[in-house]
Design a protein around this motif. Structure first.
Motif, mmCIF file in Angstrom:
data_model
loop_
_atom_site.group_PDB
_atom_site.id
_atom_site.type_symbol
_atom_site.label_atom_id
_atom_site.label_comp_id
_atom_site.label_asym_id
_atom_site.label_seq_id
_atom_site.Cartn_x
_atom_site.Cartn_y
_atom_site.Cartn_z
ATOM 1 N N THR A 220 0.921 -1.179 -0.073
ATOM 2 C CA THR A 220 0.163 -0.039 -0.054
ATOM 3 C C THR A 220 0.990 1.242 0.039
ATOM 4 N N SER A 221 0.330 2.397 0.056
ATOM 5 C CA SER A 221 0.731 3.583 0.044
ATOM 6 C C SER A 221 2.155 3.657 -0.933
ATOM 7 N N GLN A 224 2.761 0.606 -3.138
ATOM 8 C CA GLN A 224 1.430 -0.120 -3.957
ATOM 9 C C GLN A 224 2.201 0.010 -5.460
#
Length: 337
Positions: A220-221, A224
């Motif tokens: 994620t973040s 990603q």
């Protein structure tokens, strides 16, 4: 992505395996390791490894977390020592984890090690202090590490607003695009060689940088990436050792004797290139075999990426060190792995 006619790691591995004289990929060993990995998948053991190292790196919420990963992977090369009594050790950790421990200690001591304004001009004395071990043993290839820090620091300042976050933003959630940015702009990550008249690549540290961001941020973040499965394994010292242990690869008698006698393999030599290239292709073949088994048996599991298989094999070596050490691993001095 192609860099001036240089084959990408997957194509390089296939080409090298086709022409290799010192290393062979074996179907029987591939089947054996396929069963081992499928068994681990069934018991949910083929996950991102819990290395027990959470205490020696900052959290993903740290304001300079992306730059910490970048600096760490820029310095992530060549920790081995011929003499185990002369290993570089930091707070009881060896190898890559010693590097993490040293950099984490620096951050706790308010050393601005993630800031290129600092490390682009870092002195020998400053880096010696940061990398100070539990004994008087100095981190291997010390001078090369200073050069790497100066190089990447100056490039970040000149091109990327002083932060690796700019590179990640430019990649726009593409692992392959970020890989391209890194190898095109940071020479110390340009892990390439000539073999049998062709330019080949391995990009071990550049690929592991992308994979480490993905792992560190749990996909994620800043981590990603929509195409992280396009990365290959990371051709180093230890994963080839595990592949030989399982019989996935085998070495010629001449090469095996060199390794048993602890002879250094020259960076860019045919033997060193074949070990790394065949490792890449062997894992690609292994991934395909796992995928076929999953489809044939209608298993309700995901096909692991090459990078996840690499993590699994790397951790397998650590967990079964005594057994795997019956196979010698190759040693090469250099900054690429």
């Amino acid at each position: 992505m192609d860099r001036d006619g240089v084959m990408l790691p997957a194509k390089s591995g296939e080409f090298i395996a086709k022409h290799a004289k010192h290393v062979k990929i074996n179907k029987d060993g591939n089947e054996k390791l396929c069963k081992e990995i499928l068994s681990s998948i069934k018991y949910n053991q083929l996950q991102m490894p819990d290395t027990g190292s959470d205490s020696i790196h900052p959290s993903k919420d740290h304001p300079r977390a992306v730059d910490w990963v970048f600096v760490t992977d820029a310095l992530n090369f060549c920790f081995w020592s011929k003499n185990k009594e002369k290993q570089w050790v930091v707070d009881g950790y060896t190898g890559y984890f010693a590097l993490e421990a040293a950099l984490n200690r620096a951050i706790k001591n308010s050393v601005d090690i993630t800031n290129p304004e600092f490390y682009s001009k870092i002195t020998k004395e400053q880096l010696l202090n940061i990398m100070k071990g539990d004994t008087d043993v100095i981190i291997p290839l010390f001078d090369q590490r200073i050069s790497v820090l100066h190089e990447i620091g100056n490039i970040l300042l000149e091109k990327y607003n002083g932060t690796f976050e700019t590179c990640v933003k430019e990649a726009n959630k593409s692992a392959i695009k970020l890989l391209e940015i890194v190898v095109d702009n940071f020479p110390c990550f340009r892990d390439e060689a000539m073999y049998n008249g062709r330019a080949v690549s391995f990009y071990k540290r550049a690929q592991i940088l992308v994979a480490d961001l993905w792992n560190f941020f749990n996909g994620t973040s800043w981590g990603q990436f929509e195409d992280v499965d396009k990365l290959t394994m990371f051709a180093d010292y230890r994963v080839p050792q595990v592949l030989v242990y399982f019989g996935v690869m085998s070495y010629s008698d001449e090469l095996m004797n060199k390794l048993k006698n602890d002879e250094l393999l020259e960076s860019g030599s045919d033997e060193e290139i074949e070990i790394r290239g065949c490792s890449i292709h062997a894992v690609e073949l292994l991934k395909k075999r796992i995928e076929d088994e999953i489809k044939e048996k209608h298993l309700n599991v995901s096909v692991p990426s090459s990078s996840l298989i690499d993590y699994y094999l790397w951790c397998y070596r650590r967990k079964h060190a005594k057994e795997v050490e019956s196979i010698p691993y190759h040693k090469t001095l250099g900054i690429f792995y």
